[in-house]
Every structure is written in C-alpha cells, then in structure tokens.
Design an enzyme around this catalytic site. Structure first.
Site, short mmCIF file in Angstrom:
data_model
loop_
_atom_site.label_atom_id
_atom_site.label_comp_id
_atom_site.label_asym_id
_atom_site.label_seq_id
_atom_site.Cartn_x
_atom_site.Cartn_y
_atom_site.Cartn_z
N CYS A 2 0.78 -1.23 -0.03
CA CYS A 2 0.21 -0.07 -0.08
C CYS A 2 0.94 1.30 0.18
CB CYS A 2 -0.97 0.00 1.25
SG CYS A 2 -1.78 -1.62 1.28
N ARG A 27 1.26 1.41 -6.42
CA ARG A 27 1.66 0.18 -5.40
C ARG A 27 0.49 -0.67 -5.03
NH1 ARG A 27 6.16 1.94 -1.98
NH2 ARG A 27 5.33 0.44 -0.46
N TRP A 74 -4.04 -2.17 -0.87
CA TRP A 74 -4.29 -3.19 -1.43
C TRP A 74 -4.73 -4.36 -0.59
CZ3 TRP A 74 -1.72 -7.98 -1.38
CH2 TRP A 74 -1.78 -9.08 -2.52
N ASN A 100 0.67 -0.14 6.68
CA ASN A 100 1.39 -1.13 5.82
C ASN A 100 1.81 -2.37 6.45
OD1 ASN A 100 0.63 0.64 3.58
ND2 ASN A 100 2.78 1.01 3.28
N HIS A 511 8.85 -33.48 -23.44
CA HIS A 511 8.56 -34.18 -22.39
C HIS A 511 7.44 -33.93 -21.76
CE1 HIS A 511 12.60 -35.85 -22.46
NE2 HIS A 511 13.10 -34.68 -22.52
#
Ligand code: F6R
Length: 615
Positions: A2, A27, A74, A100, A511
């Site tokens: 944040c 951010r 966030w 934060n 593979h």
C-alpha cells in the site's frame, strides 16, 4: 503493497496528500482515503476503487487542514470496500491510523478489545492498532500519541509501517517502522515535513529525506522532527539528498508508464554502466560493493535470491557469474529460500535482486543470510530502500523510478548490474585478464545503442500484436541463457494482458508441453545465432508440424528462419551473453501491444502491486 503519505506544515495538506497518493497508486489500488485534522475533529474521506473516486468525494464534501495522512490500499484483510479503506479512526474518534503490513495476531487482539467494549467498524487487521492506541492513551500514556503508539505497537506481531494522527496533539504525526512491511521516509522542508512509504510520493516537495530503520519511530511536527527507538532512545539521523528527477516519473509523450519505461531502457542502461567501467584501464569499478580482492577470493559460491521478474534476472546472472568469475551460482525464490534452512557460511555471497528494495520475502532471505554469516549484497533500484541499507554492499540499478507495475527497465538494468558484478568478481579473483575484460566491456558499451535499434521494432511488433492478441494461450520457448527470457516474456504477457502464457526450456517440449500445441497456440521461440541455434530450429519445426503459429526472435541476417516461422522479429547481433537484454525488450513490446489491443489497464493490472511488502 500500500502507499502512505503524511503532511504537517503551513499549506493545505489535501492536495499534497492526494498528489502524493497519485504517485503511489501504482503500489496498490483497491481503495483509498485521507484524514485531516480541522475544527477540532479528525475528518476522514474514503472510497473504494481508485484515487479519482476520492478526488470526487473530496470535491463533493470538501475538507482541508494543515496536517493529515492518506493511504492507497491493496486488500489483505477485508474486502476492498469503503469501510475497510484506510485511514481508520479509533472508536472515540481521538486517533486515526494508516498502515502497511499485516497484524498477525489481530484476531486475538480484536477479541480482547471487543471483550473490553471496543466496537469495530471494519474487517481489517489495521483497526486493532488504532483501538489499541486509544486504549493505551487513556491507560498509561496520559494522552501522549507517541507513547500510546509505542505501547500499542509492542502488542503487534508481524511487520508494519504505521502513521498516526491524534485529535489531542494535532501538531504532530507519529510514524513507526517495524520489520519490512515497507519503508517510511521523512521529508524535510521549510516549516513543513512530509512522510511517505515511497520516495516518489513527496519528491515534488523535497529532495531531503531520512529513512526509518526497523523499530524506530519518528515524531514529526511543522518545524521539527525527532527519531527515537521503540525503547524511547533518541537517534541522531540526518536527511540524505535524493537525486531522482521527478520529471522522469512523468509519462510525457507516452500513453502508459510501461511504454515510457520500455523506451527509457537505452538511457537507463547507459546510466547503469556509467562510471563503473574504466575503459582505458580495462577495469570494472564497483565501490558500493565494499569488496576487496582478498574477500572476493574467499567466496566459494553465490546464492541469488529474488522474486518474480527479479528472480528471472537472477537466472541470467547465473550464466554471467559462472562463466566470467568461475563461481557456482544457485538462484532461488526469496519466498522459498528462508523456509529451507539453507546451508550458508562466510564463503557464500548472497545476492538479493529487488527493484523496490522492499519485497518482504527477499528481505527475509537477506536476513537469514546475514544471521548465518554470509556476505550479503543487493542489486536495488529504490535509493535508500531497506535492501540497500541492510546489505554489506550494493549495486544500484540507476533505472530511475519505475511506475508501471510490470517491471521492464529494472529488469534490464539488473541484468546489466549482474554482468558488471561478474566482470568485477572475475577481475578480483584473477579469472579474467584485462584483455578479456576489455572485450566484454566493449560489448557492454554498445548495448544501449543496440537496445535503441531493437526499439525500432515498435511498428512491426504492434502489427504482429494486432494479429495475435485474441489467442488465449501462448507458449514461450528458449534455451540456455535465453530460457529465463522465455519465462520473463510469458510473465510480462500474463500479468498485463491476462492471457495464459508459459515459458519453457525448449528441450523440455517433448517431455510434456508439446501435447498442448495446435493451431490455436502461438509459440514465441527465441532462436538467435548462438550455440543452441540448430536445436531451436528443430523445436520450431516440431511446433510447426503441429500447426502452431510460430513467432521467432532471430538474429539480423538469418534468412533460414524466415522459411520456418510465421513471423520473424530480427534483433541486432551482440555477444551471446548480452543477447537476452535485446530479446526481452522485444518481448516487453509484444506484451505491451497485446495488452493495449485488449484494452487492459497496462500500468495497474488487476490484483498486482508494485511493492510486495506482505508474504
Ligand atoms: C513483474 C514484477 C514482479 C516483481 C517482483 C519482485 O513484472 O514486477 O514480479 O519483479 O514482485 O519485486 P522487486 O524486484 O521489487 O523485489
């Protein structure tokens, strides 16, 4: 994850905080808020979504004051809705907090506080901090915000960056840093001070900043600041001068920051090389690494730790250090490394690569390395960041602020830094003669120009993007030093365009992954004229035989490849060790153009944040 901004001074804090948040929005950006002290109360405005919503809200319901704090969030605990946005007020409206980090024991604390009658208004872990502060202010701290904060943070587990404002002492902000949940910079001005989790937020106002270490607190007023330990001892700290030019953080003629940053790379690589190669004497000079020849000779292996794009950069650096300095290199994810009880001692150099310098997993790996006696180095972009400060030596990327969430110029400059590091280690360890260094240094000196020429592919790549943007899966193939570029190319595409993409070492196709190939699968093959060229051609043929759409990155002058691939992007010739820098520039452009064509939010892709300060 944040962003935090704080202001105390003589001007209206609102535009300063909102502009600062705008610069930090990259951010973390699911909700946003601001708190001001005015008319004897703390007033809070918060909104879900982006900063534009908060600007509208502040216009509709104006607020002003000369002291305040703001935050872009966030979400970790609680949905990204208004009630969970920061700042959070205490129950009686006496204190307000932005934060934060993660309060690891918040459930326990919340239960205890609820039992005492505290009513919570959000689902966040952060709210317990402000409720605790209010509680301690009345019990033990005698209303003093710094003391109440000091007592409160001692109850918290986890890493935190916190800023507190109080209605009872409206002349000050209190900031605390514990661990690595993001930085706290205190910026100084005339009759004003600023607080920010990240330098660009306040760079328009001041270039003089100091940075809190873990377990330090700043008490910041209009005309003074004081730094203390959480134990209450005064710390003597002087501001440093921060050289970034804020102009370089502005989009200018570009549509997106990411585009600007891709195009910035010829310049940023020049800045990275600048002053570090003595071309006359064929020497590399890296004084910030603090390394003597004697210490360099004691090193027996290098362990590189990093996350995401920086991890892929480390995979390329492995080739440099092994080849040029003849040292074994292991590369590991920061998030995995520390849980392995790694074997480390003073003969190991641990190299952390981190653009932000604040990625919590990478920092934890550095701490683990330091505790076990290893030599700790970092390659960082953010000046003054934690990864720079806690290392025994560092190399700065000199990329300038990177605003687009998807890393571009930080990737290429960190690759170049590792090339310089490998040459330097080779030189100090007596593995590279001056003549060899001269040849490698000359190749490096030509690199910015070759990056510039690669950027001229812009038109061709945009055209190609128009043809392939609607596919839903992509495969990226490379071998040797270009395998990490396949990984990075796929990461760039998936994170900004939300197309599923995977990077594979081309030899692994048979593979398993070859089963995925059909006419709906574009395959991006890095097939440069190097020692695995023939093998890449045969992989392309195998993909074509299964109807894939092949996009090849090839070396200028290679006519054979035209007969094999559907689309060819020609890159200028360079040394095989430096070729990944050119390949990645082309793949950055491809990811960018595809994402733009799909109408994605290139600079702020969903669910991502620029600085990952939580586990
Ligand atoms: C992807 C990206 C991330 C970062 C990662 C580490 O484009 O930017 O993968 O590379 O989060 O960040 P730093 O380098 O700041 O440690």
């Amino acid at each position: 994850m944040c962003g935090i901004v704080g202001y105390v001074g003589v001007r209206d804090a609102v535009p300063i905080i909102l502009d600062g948040l705008q610069r930090l929005e990259y951010r973390g950006y699911d909700s946003v808020g601001v708190a001001l002290y005015a008319d004897n109360v703390i007033q809070v405005r918060r909104q879900a979504g982006k900063l534009a919503n908060l600007r509208q809200c502040v216009e509709a319901e104006p607020v002003s004051g000369t002291i305040g704090i703001g935050h872009t969030r966030w979400a970790t605990h609680g949905a990204p809705v208004e009630r969970n946005a920061h700042p959070h007020l205490s129950m009686n409206g006496e204190f307000v907090v932005v934060h934060n980090g993660i309060v690891e024991n918040y459930l326990e604390l919340r239960e205890e506080l609820s039992a005492e009658g505290v009513i919570f208004k959000s689902d966040t872990d952060t709210e317990v901090i402000v409720q605790l502060i209010e509680e301690f202010a009345s019990n033990g701290a005698h209303g003093d915000v710094a003391e109440a904060t000091r007592l409160a943070v001692q109850q918290l587990r986890g890493a935190h960056a916190i800023v507190v404002m109080s209605r009872r002492q409206p002349d000050r902000l209190v900031a605390v840093r514990i661990g690595n949940a993001g930085g706290i910079a205190v910026g100084t001005g005339e009759h004003e001070h600023f607080i920010a989790s990240d330098i660009p937020a306040i760079l328009d106002y001041t270039h003089h900043m100091l940075f809190l270490e873990s377990r330090q607190m700043a008490i910041v007023k209009r005309d003074s600041y004081e730094i203390q330990t959480l134990g209450g001892q005064s710390v003597h700290a002087l501001p440093q001068s921060i050289p970034y030019d804020p102009i370089s953080a502005v989009k200018g003629e570009f549509k997106h920051f990411m585009q600007k940053e891709i195009f910035d790379q010829a310049r940023s690589i020049t800045d990275t090389i600048g002053g570090r190669v003595d071309f006359e004497n064929s020497q590399v000079v890296l004084p910030s690494l603090n390394l003597t020849a004697e210490r360099a000779q004691q090193i027996e292996r290098v362990v590189t730790v990093a996350c995401g794009t920086s991890y892929y950069s480390g995979l390329i650096g492995k080739f440099f250090i092994e080849q040029l300095a003849r040292l074994n290199v292991e590369v590991d994810y920061g998030s995995e490394y520390r849980y392995r009880d790694p074997i480390l001692d003073e003969t190991t150099a641990v190299l952390a690569i981190t653009q932000s310098g604040e990625t919590v997993d990478t920092l934890a790996a550095m701490e683990e390395a330091r505790d076990k006696g290893a030599l700790v180095w970092s390659i960082v972009n953010a000046v003054g960041s934690q990864a720079m400060r806690i290392a025994d030596g560092y190399i700065s990327m000199n990329a300038g602020p990177e605003i687009g969430v998807a890393s571009t110029k930080a990737f290429t400059t960190s690759v170049v830094d590792q090339y310089l590091l490998a040459l330097y280690l080779g030189q100090l360890r007596g593995k590279l003669a001056p003549d060899a260094i001269r040849i490698h240094a000359q190749a490096l000196a030509r690199l910015p120009d070759l990056v510039g020429r690669t950027l001229e592919l812009e038109g061709a790549i945009r055209e190609l993007a128009h043809q392939v943007y609607s596919y839903t899966n992509f495969l990226y193939l490379g071998r040797g030093i270009n395998y990490p570029i396949a990984l990075e190319g796929a990461l760039k595409l998936k994170e900004i365009s939300y197309i599923h993409a995977e990077g594979y070492p081309a030899g692994e196709m048979k593979h398993g992954p070859i089963a995925l190939i059909d006419e709906q699968m574009p395959v991006v093959a890095i097939a440069l004229k190097d020692k695995v060229y023939d093998k890449m051609l045969s992989q392309i043929e195998q993909a074509k035989a299964r109807d894939a759409i092949v996009i090849a990155l090839a070396t200028e002058g290679d006519t054979v490849i035209q007969t094999k691939a559907d689309h060819v992007l020609y890159l200028p010739e360079t040394s095989p060790l430096l070729a990944p820098v050119l390949s990645v520039v082309a793949l950055q452009l491809l990811a960018y153009d595809v994402a733009v064509r799909r109408g994605a939010d290139v600079d702020q892709p969903r669910n991502l944040a620029k600085s990952v300060t939580v586990e």
